[in-house]
Design a protein around this motif. Structure first.
Motif, mmCIF file in Angstrom:
data_model
loop_
_atom_site.group_PDB
_atom_site.id
_atom_site.type_symbol
_atom_site.label_atom_id
_atom_site.label_comp_id
_atom_site.label_asym_id
_atom_site.label_seq_id
_atom_site.Cartn_x
_atom_site.Cartn_y
_atom_site.Cartn_z
ATOM 1 N N GLY A 164 94.086 -46.723 66.514
ATOM 2 C CA GLY A 164 92.772 -46.336 66.001
ATOM 3 C C GLY A 164 92.247 -45.003 66.473
ATOM 4 N N PHE A 165 93.088 -44.182 67.106
ATOM 5 C CA PHE A 165 92.621 -42.871 67.555
ATOM 6 C C PHE A 165 92.171 -42.012 66.379
ATOM 7 N N ASP A 166 91.212 -41.148 66.639
ATOM 8 C CA ASP A 166 90.633 -40.299 65.600
ATOM 9 C C ASP A 166 91.417 -39.015 65.385
ATOM 10 N N THR A 167 92.172 -38.619 66.387
ATOM 11 C CA THR A 167 92.980 -37.414 66.294
ATOM 12 C C THR A 167 94.111 -37.520 67.299
ATOM 13 N N ILE A 168 95.116 -36.691 67.143
ATOM 14 C CA ILE A 168 96.255 -36.637 68.064
ATOM 15 C C ILE A 168 96.413 -35.195 68.517
ATOM 16 N N GLU A 169 96.651 -35.028 69.827
ATOM 17 C CA GLU A 169 96.961 -33.707 70.364
ATOM 18 C C GLU A 169 98.381 -33.717 70.903
ATOM 19 N N LEU A 170 99.164 -32.721 70.511
ATOM 20 C CA LEU A 170 100.480 -32.500 71.092
ATOM 21 C C LEU A 170 100.341 -31.523 72.246
ATOM 22 N N HIS A 171 100.995 -31.840 73.367
ATOM 23 C CA HIS A 171 100.895 -30.970 74.538
ATOM 24 C C HIS A 171 102.019 -29.941 74.494
ATOM 25 N N GLY A 172 101.664 -28.726 74.074
ATOM 26 C CA GLY A 172 102.620 -27.641 74.022
ATOM 27 C C GLY A 172 102.327 -26.565 75.050
ATOM 28 N N ALA A 173 101.640 -26.942 76.126
ATOM 29 C CA ALA A 173 101.241 -25.992 77.166
ATOM 30 C C ALA A 173 101.764 -26.428 78.524
ATOM 31 N N HIS A 174 101.442 -25.637 79.544
ATOM 32 C CA HIS A 174 101.581 -25.993 80.955
ATOM 33 C C HIS A 174 103.001 -26.363 81.374
ATOM 34 N N GLY A 175 103.989 -25.828 80.685
ATOM 35 C CA GLY A 175 105.361 -25.987 81.129
ATOM 36 C C GLY A 175 106.009 -27.304 80.803
ATOM 37 N N TYR A 176 105.431 -28.097 79.909
ATOM 38 C CA TYR A 176 106.057 -29.346 79.502
ATOM 39 C C TYR A 176 107.015 -29.084 78.334
ATOM 40 N N LEU A 177 107.645 -30.128 77.814
ATOM 41 C CA LEU A 177 108.831 -29.941 76.985
ATOM 42 C C LEU A 177 108.617 -29.030 75.776
ATOM 43 N N LEU A 178 107.543 -29.234 75.027
ATOM 44 C CA LEU A 178 107.292 -28.367 73.874
ATOM 45 C C LEU A 178 107.166 -26.911 74.306
ATOM 46 N N HIS A 179 106.469 -26.685 75.403
ATOM 47 C CA HIS A 179 106.335 -25.336 75.949
ATOM 48 C C HIS A 179 107.698 -24.797 76.385
ATOM 49 N N GLN A 180 108.487 -25.637 77.026
ATOM 50 C CA GLN A 180 109.794 -25.202 77.516
ATOM 51 C C GLN A 180 110.678 -24.669 76.383
ATOM 52 N N PHE A 181 110.627 -25.318 75.244
ATOM 53 C CA PHE A 181 111.443 -24.871 74.117
ATOM 54 C C PHE A 181 110.972 -23.529 73.577
ATOM 55 N N MET A 182 109.672 -23.238 73.659
ATOM 56 C CA MET A 182 109.155 -21.985 73.082
ATOM 57 C C MET A 182 109.174 -20.818 74.058
ATOM 58 N N SER A 183 109.620 -21.075 75.296
ATOM 59 C CA SER A 183 109.587 -20.047 76.328
ATOM 60 C C SER A 183 110.943 -19.365 76.513
ATOM 61 N N PRO A 184 111.036 -18.049 76.315
ATOM 62 C CA PRO A 184 112.310 -17.341 76.536
ATOM 63 C C PRO A 184 112.789 -17.427 77.977
ATOM 64 N N SER A 185 111.888 -17.659 78.910
ATOM 65 C CA SER A 185 112.265 -17.748 80.317
ATOM 66 C C SER A 185 112.853 -19.106 80.685
ATOM 67 N N ILE A 186 112.651 -20.092 79.848
ATOM 68 C CA ILE A 186 113.093 -21.454 80.146
ATOM 69 C C ILE A 186 114.194 -21.905 79.194
ATOM 70 N N ASN A 187 114.157 -21.442 77.969
ATOM 71 C CA ASN A 187 115.104 -21.861 76.933
ATOM 72 C C ASN A 187 116.170 -20.783 76.739
ATOM 73 N N ASN A 188 117.380 -21.060 77.211
ATOM 74 C CA ASN A 188 118.480 -20.114 77.013
ATOM 75 C C ASN A 188 119.586 -20.700 76.140
ATOM 76 N N ARG A 189 119.218 -21.625 75.278
ATOM 77 C CA ARG A 189 120.204 -22.238 74.388
ATOM 78 C C ARG A 189 120.791 -21.186 73.443
ATOM 79 N N THR A 190 122.007 -21.448 73.022
ATOM 80 C CA THR A 190 122.667 -20.532 72.083
ATOM 81 C C THR A 190 122.720 -21.112 70.674
ATOM 82 N N ASP A 191 122.270 -22.379 70.512
ATOM 83 C CA ASP A 191 122.265 -22.965 69.176
ATOM 84 C C ASP A 191 120.965 -22.608 68.461
ATOM 85 N N GLU A 192 120.681 -23.253 67.345
ATOM 86 C CA GLU A 192 119.502 -22.921 66.538
ATOM 87 C C GLU A 192 118.198 -23.171 67.277
#
Length: 348
Positions: A164-192
């Motif tokens: 019954g929540f009215d909204t959902i927030e995704l945590h893409g800040a503060h060094g958590y997983l979503l942030h880690q994927f968008m950070s060039p300093s943390i994500n050095n993958r060579t795939d897509e």
């Protein structure tokens, strides 16, 4: 015309005022089952009684190993839903709206036997910011595990809707997983998922939106800049956020840093220090923005709103200090407030 006490609407979410309780981990789960207990019930309902427009529940993990600690909330199983429904129902009785922040801690999962991330780059943190004084070496997620993680985000969102929540927030800040994927300093993958640093987040957003009602807004919390030396700047986050908006984000919640031990980029912690970033996002994307960061002074909060820097102001430590911060702030700024009838003798 003062703004802080005025209503706000985005899609189906209508708020009675512009105050938001920022998500703050309570580390209070007793049985390590991720289920909120009486502490969480009182904690959130008291802020609804205290006049808050929107309450965002603390970081809630999509999987047991995605928690920061084993004392954090989770939404990885349907059996967890009723405890959230109890909180949502009571919050609504007091005229507040409530969202939930769903996330995965990635390499910052302190109690996981084996933390994971986009790559095996180890994180660091100030000793006082971790339970054990340091972070473990992460393992890079496989391609198949990335797809599984996206589905786990989606299932958590489905449960949030059911609760019954009215909204959902995704945590893409503060060094958590979503942030880690968008950070060039943390994500050095060579795939897509390394070649396009917005890909993981955009796929999570689209998948989560697929199980949300069409008129329910999706919020994304994002770090506008990183504080580590060599970290990304505002241009990078704006470029990534463009892809996130196209994927379906309806509102940005603008924070900064949190990815590791700060370097020379960290600004001073003064009132409103993150507000300029919120204004930049608001001007760039033309969608609602939440500002956060030492906005405890009601007049600083009001200035942020009245100047058009943000649409909503989020209060964190200020609401830990005062459950009735919203009522007190609106009274201070507007000289007029409508408290619960039971407290009318004391809050006028």
């Amino acid at each position: 015309m003062k703004t802080i006490g005025t209503p706000f609407e985005v899609k189906s979410l209508t708020l009675k005022n512009r105050t938001v309780m920022a998500p703050m981990c309570q580390y209070s789960v007793e049985k390590e089952d991720g289920i909120p207990n009486d502490w969480h019930f009182v904690h959130y309902v008291s802020r609804a009684v205290g006049g808050t427009g929107l309450i965002i529940m603390e970081m809630t993990s999509i999987t047991p190993d995605g928690r920061i600690t084993n004392q954090d909330l989770g939404l990885w199983d349907d059996s967890q839903i009723p405890a959230y429904q109890r909180i949502v129902s009571e919050v609504h009785k007091h005229g507040a709206k409530i969202g939930i922040q769903i996330a995965h801690a990635g390499r910052k999962a302190e109690d996981a036997m084996q933390p994971v991330g986009p790559s095996n780059i180890a994180g660091n943190a100030l000793p006082e910011e971790t339970k054990n004084g340091s972070l473990k070496q992460p393992r890079a997620l496989s391609y198949a595990e990335i797809k599984e993680t996206i589905q786990q985000f989606t299932e958590a969102a489905r449960r949030a809707v059911t609760a019954g929540f009215d909204t959902i927030e995704l945590h893409g800040a503060h060094g958590y997983l979503l942030h880690q994927f968008m950070s060039p300093s943390i994500n050095n993958r060579t795939d897509e998922y390394g070649q396009d640093l917005s890909k993981f987040g955009a796929e999570v957003i689209r998948s989560v939106k697929s199980v949300m009602p069409e008129d329910m807004p999706l919020i994304l919390r994002i770090s506008a800049i990183e504080y580590i030396d060599g970290g990304y700047g505002l241009d990078h986050s704006l470029q990534i956020a463009e892809q996130f908006k196209e994927a379906g984000v309806d509102m940005f919640h603008i924070s900064t840093g949190g990815e590791g031990v700060p370097g020379s980029l960290k600004p001073g912690n003064y009132p409103g220090y993150q507000v300029p970033f919120a204004r930049t996002f608001k001007e760039k994307f033309g969608i609602p923005v939440i500002a956060v960061g030492i906005l405890n002074n009601p007049h600083v909060a009001e200035a942020t709103l009245s100047n058009g820097d943000a649409d909503l102001i989020a209060i964190a430590r200020g609401m830990l200090n005062d459950p009735y911060w919203s009522l007190h702030a609106i009274k201070d700024v507007t000289r007029k407030v409508t408290p619960p009838i039971q407290y009318a003798r004391g809050i006028r």
